[in-house]
Scaffold this active site. Structure first.
Site, PDB file in Angstrom:
ATOM      1  N   HIS A  17       0.842  -1.204   0.000  1.00 17.61           N
ATOM      2  CA  HIS A  17       0.000   0.000   0.000  1.00 17.61           C
ATOM      3  C   HIS A  17       0.878   1.255   0.000  1.00 17.61           C
ATOM      4  O   HIS A  17       0.592   2.220  -0.706  1.00 17.61           O
ATOM      5  CB  HIS A  17      -0.887   0.049   1.257  1.00 17.61           C
ATOM      6  CG  HIS A  17      -1.930  -1.026   1.367  1.00 17.61           C
ATOM      7  ND1 HIS A  17      -1.996  -1.883   2.451  1.00 17.61           N
ATOM      8  CD2 HIS A  17      -2.969  -1.369   0.556  1.00 17.61           C
ATOM      9  CE1 HIS A  17      -3.034  -2.701   2.298  1.00 17.61           C
ATOM     10  NE2 HIS A  17      -3.633  -2.421   1.162  1.00 17.61           N
ATOM     11  N   LYS A  41     -17.604  -7.183   5.644  1.00 14.91           N
ATOM     12  CA  LYS A  41     -16.295  -7.721   6.014  1.00 14.91           C
ATOM     13  C   LYS A  41     -16.104  -7.575   7.513  1.00 14.91           C
ATOM     14  O   LYS A  41     -16.577  -6.616   8.113  1.00 14.91           O
ATOM     15  CB  LYS A  41     -15.182  -6.936   5.314  1.00 14.91           C
ATOM     16  CG  LYS A  41     -14.982  -7.314   3.853  1.00 14.91           C
ATOM     17  CD  LYS A  41     -13.711  -6.668   3.314  1.00 14.91           C
ATOM     18  CE  LYS A  41     -13.515  -6.986   1.840  1.00 14.91           C
ATOM     19  NZ  LYS A  41     -12.397  -6.219   1.257  1.00 14.91           N
ATOM     20  N   ARG A  90      -1.565  -5.951  -8.477  1.00 11.96           N
ATOM     21  CA  ARG A  90      -0.434  -6.822  -8.145  1.00 11.96           C
ATOM     22  C   ARG A  90      -0.216  -7.866  -9.212  1.00 11.96           C
ATOM     23  O   ARG A  90       0.881  -8.095  -9.665  1.00 11.96           O
ATOM     24  CB  ARG A  90      -0.694  -7.551  -6.816  1.00 11.96           C
ATOM     25  CG  ARG A  90      -0.570  -6.669  -5.626  1.00 11.96           C
ATOM     26  CD  ARG A  90      -1.240  -7.263  -4.443  1.00 11.96           C
ATOM     27  NE  ARG A  90      -2.683  -7.200  -4.570  1.00 11.96           N
ATOM     28  CZ  ARG A  90      -3.531  -7.384  -3.602  1.00 11.96           C
ATOM     29  NH1 ARG A  90      -3.085  -7.707  -2.411  1.00 11.96           N
ATOM     30  NH2 ARG A  90      -4.818  -7.273  -3.787  1.00 11.96           N
ATOM     31  N   SER A 128      -2.804  -7.690   2.807  1.00 10.31           N
ATOM     32  CA  SER A 128      -3.030  -7.603   4.256  1.00 10.31           C
ATOM     33  C   SER A 128      -3.391  -8.974   4.806  1.00 10.31           C
ATOM     34  O   SER A 128      -2.957  -9.354   5.897  1.00 10.31           O
ATOM     35  CB  SER A 128      -4.177  -6.636   4.552  1.00 10.31           C
ATOM     36  OG  SER A 128      -3.884  -5.361   4.064  1.00 10.31           O
TER      37      SER A 128
HETATM   38  P1  ADP Z   1      -9.753  -3.790  -0.702  1.00 10.26           P
HETATM   39  O1  ADP Z   1     -10.626  -4.508   0.286  1.00 10.26           O
HETATM   40  O2  ADP Z   1     -10.370  -2.539  -1.253  1.00 10.26           O
HETATM   41  O3  ADP Z   1      -9.152  -4.660  -1.769  1.00 10.26           O
HETATM   42  P2  ADP Z   1      -7.047  -3.623   0.338  1.00 10.26           P
HETATM   43  O4  ADP Z   1      -6.553  -2.856   1.520  1.00 10.26           O
HETATM   44  O5  ADP Z   1      -6.818  -5.087   0.306  1.00 10.26           O
HETATM   45  O6  ADP Z   1      -8.569  -3.240   0.212  1.00 10.26           O
HETATM   46  O7  ADP Z   1      -6.419  -3.014  -0.990  1.00 10.26           O
HETATM   47  C1  ADP Z   1      -6.597  -1.654  -1.317  1.00 10.26           C
HETATM   48  C2  ADP Z   1      -5.960  -1.390  -2.671  1.00 10.26           C
HETATM   49  O8  ADP Z   1      -4.551  -1.574  -2.566  1.00 10.26           O
HETATM   50  C3  ADP Z   1      -6.406  -2.319  -3.795  1.00 10.26           C
HETATM   51  O9  ADP Z   1      -6.427  -1.594  -5.001  1.00 10.26           O
HETATM   52  C4  ADP Z   1      -5.334  -3.373  -3.832  1.00 10.26           C
HETATM   53  O10 ADP Z   1      -5.212  -3.954  -5.117  1.00 10.26           O
HETATM   54  C5  ADP Z   1      -4.128  -2.524  -3.502  1.00 10.26           C
HETATM   55  N1  ADP Z   1      -3.053  -3.316  -2.921  1.00 10.26           N
HETATM   56  C6  ADP Z   1      -3.093  -4.141  -1.864  1.00 10.26           C
HETATM   57  N2  ADP Z   1      -1.892  -4.728  -1.643  1.00 10.26           N
HETATM   58  C7  ADP Z   1      -1.066  -4.236  -2.609  1.00 10.26           C
HETATM   59  C8  ADP Z   1       0.295  -4.468  -2.975  1.00 10.26           C
HETATM   60  N3  ADP Z   1       1.045  -5.346  -2.331  1.00 10.26           N
HETATM   61  N4  ADP Z   1       0.787  -3.793  -4.027  1.00 10.26           N
HETATM   62  C9  ADP Z   1      -0.015  -2.932  -4.710  1.00 10.26           C
HETATM   63  N5  ADP Z   1      -1.284  -2.698  -4.450  1.00 10.26           N
HETATM   64  C10 ADP Z   1      -1.820  -3.333  -3.409  1.00 10.26           C
END
Ligand code: ADP
Length: 159
Positions: A17, A41, A90, A128
């Site tokens: 992130h 969630k 990703r 996460s």
């Molecule tokens: P959501 O429930 O909206 O997917 P996340 O916190 O899992 O929430 O992810 C938020 C955003 O960050 C999404 O666009 C996800 O693809 C991106 N994201 C999560 N992990 C990574 C990473 N390792 N590299 C790049 N983008 C990421």
């Protein structure tokens, strides 16, 4: 002023992130990193904790603010006067769902553009939920989240 919103669960915020936050804040004048409150969630960290962790991570980033929202992302973006939604990509597996969401959001408000940013390849496996999983099993998570978040995760899982 080009304002963008980076929405997500951030449960907790990872270096993946942070990589996207850094890229987005270089590209736009102002970035709002916003925690989505999703009633479907069950997050590990509360909304207040997730926002606090983001605030720690974004401290010193002068064009970044941390916020939260409920309901439709597009309506929230309109309220905030943001023209752009940022999402991180990703792997190809992210694409289908993200593509669907982006087109749905465009149907709701064609003036709001979704911009996808590709992560640094070092973080392409990182999510996460995988961090939570490894921490739960007692595995090493340094290099995946900041040391403060690593400590918070350990504390949370020991509760
Ligand atoms: P959501 O429930 O909206 O997917 P996340 O916190 O899992 O929430 O992810 C938020 C955003 O960050 C999404 O666009 C996800 O693809 C991106 N994201 C999560 N992990 C990574 C990473 N390792 N590299 C790049 N983008 C990421």
């Amino acid at each position: 002023m080009r304002k963008a919103i980076y929405p997500g669960s951030f449960d907790p915020v990872t270096y993946g992130h942070i990589d996207i936050i850094e890229r987005a804040r270089r590209t736009f004048d102002h970035l709002i990193v916003s925690v989505a409150v999703n009633p479907h969630k069950t997050p590990l960290f509360t909304l207040a904790e997730r926002m606090e962790m983001l605030q720690e991570v974004c401290c010193g980033m002068d064009n970044v603010t941390v916020d939260s929202f409920t309901g439709l992302l597009v309506r929230y973006a309109e309220q905030k006067d943001a023209q752009v939604i940022i999402r991180g990509l990703r792997a190809v597996s992210d694409f289908e769902y993200e593509f669907q969401m982006a087109l749905m959001n465009r149907t709701i408000d064609p003036a709001i553009e979704t911009v996808f940013m590709m992560t640094n390849s070092d973080y392409s496996f990182l999510s996460s939920s995988i961090v939570q999983e490894v921490a739960r099993l007692g595995g090493p998570i340094q290099g995946l989240v900041t040391p403060t978040i690593e400590r918070r995760l350990r504390e949370k899982l020991n509760q």
